[in-house]
Design an enzyme around this catalytic site. Structure first.
Site, PDB file in Angstrom:
ATOM      1  N   VAL A  79     -14.430 -25.360  -0.294  1.00  0.00           N
ATOM      2  CA  VAL A  79     -15.797 -25.683  -0.488  1.00  0.00           C
ATOM      3  C   VAL A  79     -16.127 -25.462  -2.035  1.00  0.00           C
ATOM      4  O   VAL A  79     -17.039 -26.289  -2.413  1.00  0.00           O
ATOM      5  CB  VAL A  79     -16.453 -24.495   0.221  1.00  0.00           C
ATOM      6  CG1 VAL A  79     -18.061 -24.455  -0.040  1.00  0.00           C
ATOM      7  CG2 VAL A  79     -16.290 -24.528   1.536  1.00  0.00           C
ATOM      8  N   ASP A 103     -12.303 -18.270 -10.380  1.00  0.00           N
ATOM      9  CA  ASP A 103     -11.477 -17.935  -9.393  1.00  0.00           C
ATOM     10  C   ASP A 103     -10.650 -16.712  -9.787  1.00  0.00           C
ATOM     11  O   ASP A 103     -10.166 -16.633 -10.941  1.00  0.00           O
ATOM     12  CB  ASP A 103     -10.696 -18.943  -8.743  1.00  0.00           C
ATOM     13  CG  ASP A 103     -10.067 -18.888  -7.426  1.00  0.00           C
ATOM     14  OD1 ASP A 103     -10.717 -19.584  -6.370  1.00  0.00           O
ATOM     15  OD2 ASP A 103      -9.207 -18.080  -7.316  1.00  0.00           O
ATOM     16  N   ARG A 149      -4.261 -20.739  -9.763  1.00  0.00           N
ATOM     17  CA  ARG A 149      -5.518 -21.759  -9.185  1.00  0.00           C
ATOM     18  C   ARG A 149      -5.999 -22.502 -10.194  1.00  0.00           C
ATOM     19  O   ARG A 149      -6.180 -23.580 -10.496  1.00  0.00           O
ATOM     20  CB  ARG A 149      -6.396 -21.155  -8.157  1.00  0.00           C
ATOM     21  CG  ARG A 149      -7.497 -22.106  -8.012  1.00  0.00           C
ATOM     22  CD  ARG A 149      -6.940 -23.181  -6.837  1.00  0.00           C
ATOM     23  NE  ARG A 149      -7.751 -23.910  -6.300  1.00  0.00           N
ATOM     24  CZ  ARG A 149      -7.963 -25.210  -5.665  1.00  0.00           C
ATOM     25  NH1 ARG A 149      -6.717 -25.790  -5.866  1.00  0.00           N
ATOM     26  NH2 ARG A 149      -8.993 -25.789  -5.220  1.00  0.00           N
ATOM     27  N   THR A 168     -14.982 -16.067   4.409  1.00  0.00           N
ATOM     28  CA  THR A 168     -15.518 -15.006   5.211  1.00  0.00           C
ATOM     29  C   THR A 168     -14.518 -15.044   6.464  1.00  0.00           C
ATOM     30  O   THR A 168     -15.024 -15.508   7.587  1.00  0.00           O
ATOM     31  CB  THR A 168     -17.089 -15.090   5.482  1.00  0.00           C
ATOM     32  OG1 THR A 168     -17.213 -16.655   5.906  1.00  0.00           O
ATOM     33  CG2 THR A 168     -17.574 -14.775   4.470  1.00  0.00           C
ATOM     34  N   THR A 172     -20.147 -18.628   5.121  1.00  0.00           N
ATOM     35  CA  THR A 172     -20.654 -18.452   6.510  1.00  0.00           C
ATOM     36  C   THR A 172     -20.907 -16.984   6.858  1.00  0.00           C
ATOM     37  O   THR A 172     -19.814 -16.339   6.671  1.00  0.00           O
ATOM     38  CB  THR A 172     -19.869 -18.979   7.595  1.00  0.00           C
ATOM     39  OG1 THR A 172     -19.735 -20.590   6.930  1.00  0.00           O
ATOM     40  CG2 THR A 172     -20.613 -19.028   8.895  1.00  0.00           C
ATOM     41  N   CYS A 187     -13.507 -21.961  10.235  1.00  0.00           N
ATOM     42  CA  CYS A 187     -14.850 -22.150  10.756  1.00  0.00           C
ATOM     43  C   CYS A 187     -15.095 -21.966  11.892  1.00  0.00           C
ATOM     44  O   CYS A 187     -15.476 -20.833  12.528  1.00  0.00           O
ATOM     45  CB  CYS A 187     -15.263 -23.432  10.235  1.00  0.00           C
ATOM     46  SG  CYS A 187     -15.671 -23.705   8.376  1.00  0.00           S
ATOM     47  N   ARG A 214      -4.813 -22.114   7.265  1.00  0.00           N
ATOM     48  CA  ARG A 214      -5.667 -21.100   7.589  1.00  0.00           C
ATOM     49  C   ARG A 214      -6.043 -20.885   9.084  1.00  0.00           C
ATOM     50  O   ARG A 214      -6.743 -21.990   9.839  1.00  0.00           O
ATOM     51  CB  ARG A 214      -7.009 -20.713   6.702  1.00  0.00           C
ATOM     52  CG  ARG A 214      -6.449 -20.570   5.578  1.00  0.00           C
ATOM     53  CD  ARG A 214      -7.802 -20.362   4.453  1.00  0.00           C
ATOM     54  NE  ARG A 214      -8.611 -21.638   4.354  1.00  0.00           N
ATOM     55  CZ  ARG A 214      -9.804 -21.763   3.896  1.00  0.00           C
ATOM     56  NH1 ARG A 214     -10.368 -20.887   3.625  1.00  0.00           N
ATOM     57  NH2 ARG A 214     -10.444 -23.064   3.840  1.00  0.00           N
TER      58      ARG A 214
END
Length: 416
Positions: A13, A31, A36, A84, A119, A259, A330
């Protein structure tokens, strides 16, 4: 435009969002993972959301990547895009969100705005994150600093519906800040924005988007189980029903990812907290969570019908990512199929050209095959509809079971 933006979290995202903003604003991507930052500074995005050219273009525009708080202390707008997840008991795990809030609190100044995109359940921004920001910064909410909430709507792996082409819901902690947040996103989102009346409304809107999809997929998954028992082709039924203009075209499958397989638990957690026990949402979640076991059992039944010895049988699973043409592993529910097949005593190999072998080894303890020899397996389970798998020469062998979860092959022994 004098606003200086810090994007906190550079995953699926955060990075595309930072790239979009970098064309018009001074942007710093933050980050906590040094690897990364190193990869991005070298132009490499392992999520494959951005090409090397796009990463280098953002750097050329002046975007910086860092894991040092000092590098974002001059920013006045902080946008949080951390994961999240849920814990092992399927309860919301706000740890990344609260730690991100702590970090921002250390550099927060008067007049700054903190916008959350992660979220959450309704109320999380103001009831969970704001107290952390206040405590660490020593500043007062809606007097010294402000908040906004604009839920992410990025679809990993989707090169058509990219961040600027998806309408954005926005909100703010005061009417003035809500307009500022809306104007900020309006400046880069070509699809436009929808200004919600409150932060809680925006939070609730996001969490029900994925909950609605989860329930609809659970419905067709249940249909697949029923039609399987009746000996009817589920896809043929859905195709026929889909000729009606208002029929919702969902397909059966494994429901994972960060999600759809997670967000409903945020909503049910909040509902239970206020004394209401949600029935339809949790029933849908239970059904979807058990589809991997159903698939494995179907494969075993087909193998037995062909007279195969189950103990020690070689099974190839094609795909470990949570969706097609995307490297994201994930919360992939393919692992449920794999584990159940292993419980039956099968020797399971996994091949996925999209997944990172090191990540798969760390997350699931599985060594990915470099290249499969299709003919050596008693059964092949096509679990993810990667483009590469559509081109595989999977011949219908009378002694081999081919189970096509995603219904992308012309012929197979079984499918959802």
């Amino acid at each position: 435009m004098n606003d200086k933006l810090a994007i906190i979290g550079l995953g699926y995202v955060g990075l595309p969002l930072a790239h979009a903003f970098s064309s018009k604003y001074d942007v710093t991507g933050f980050d906590i993972a040094q690897w990364r930052i190193d990869e991005l500074n070298n132009g490499f995005d392992r999520t494959l959301e951005l090409s090397e050219e796009q990463v280098k273009e953002a750097i050329k525009n002046g975007m910086k990547f860092t894991n040092k708080l000092d590098d974002i202390k001059e920013c006045n707008i902080y946008i949080v895009t951390v994961p999240t997840p849920i814990d092992k008991n399927k309860r919301p795990d706000l740890t990344p969100l609260l730690k991100a809030s702590e970090s921002i609190g250390k550099v927060l100044k008067k007049g700054d705005i903190v916008i959350y995109e992660s979220t959450v359940y309704p109320g999380a921004t103001e009831e969970d994150c704001v107290p952390v920001l206040e405590k660490v910064s020593g500043l007062k909410f809606n007097k010294d600093f402000y908040c906004g909430y604009s839920p992410e709507r990025i679809n990993p792996g989707d090169k058509e519906h990219t961040v600027t082409k998806i309408k954005k819901v926005t909100s703010g902690s005061t009417p003035e800040i809500a307009k500022k947040v809306d104007d900020l996103y309006k400046s880069i989102i070509t699809a436009g924005t929808h200004l919600a009346p409150t932060i809680k409304v925006a939070e609730a809107a996001k969490v029900i988007e994925n909950t609605q999809r989860d329930i609809n997929i659970a419905f067709v998954n249940e249909l697949a189980i029923i039609f399987n028992k009746l000996g009817i082709d589920t896809n043929a039924v859905l195709e026929a029903a889909g000729t009606k203009w208002n029929f919702l075209k969902f397909k059966p499958g494994l429901v994972g990812g960060h999600c759809i397989g997670v967000d409903p638990y945020y909503l049910t957690h909040k509902a239970q907290e206020i004394g209401y026990n949600p029935e339809i949402i949790l029933a849908g979640r239970r059904l979807n969570d058990n589809m991997g076991i159903f698939v494995a059992n179907q494969v075993i039944k087909l193998m037995i019908k062909k007279g195969q010895k189950i103990e020690g049988a070689k099974v190839l699973v094609l795909g470990i990512t949570f969706k097609e043409n995307c490297p994201d592993i994930r919360n992939s529910r393919v692992i449920d199929v794999i584990n159940e097949l292993k419980e039956f005593g099968c020797n399971v190999d996994v091949y996925d050209p999209w997944a990172d072998p090191k990540e798969v080894k760390e997350e699931y303890g599985i060594e990915l095959l470099k290249e499969p020899e299709l003919s050596k397996y008693e059964a092949i389970v096509l679990a993810v509809a990667h483009e590469q798998f559509k081109k595989l020469d999977i011949k219908k062998d009378k002694n081999q079971v081919v189970y096509d979860i995603k219904a992308i092959l012309d012929e197979s022994d079984g499918r959802l």
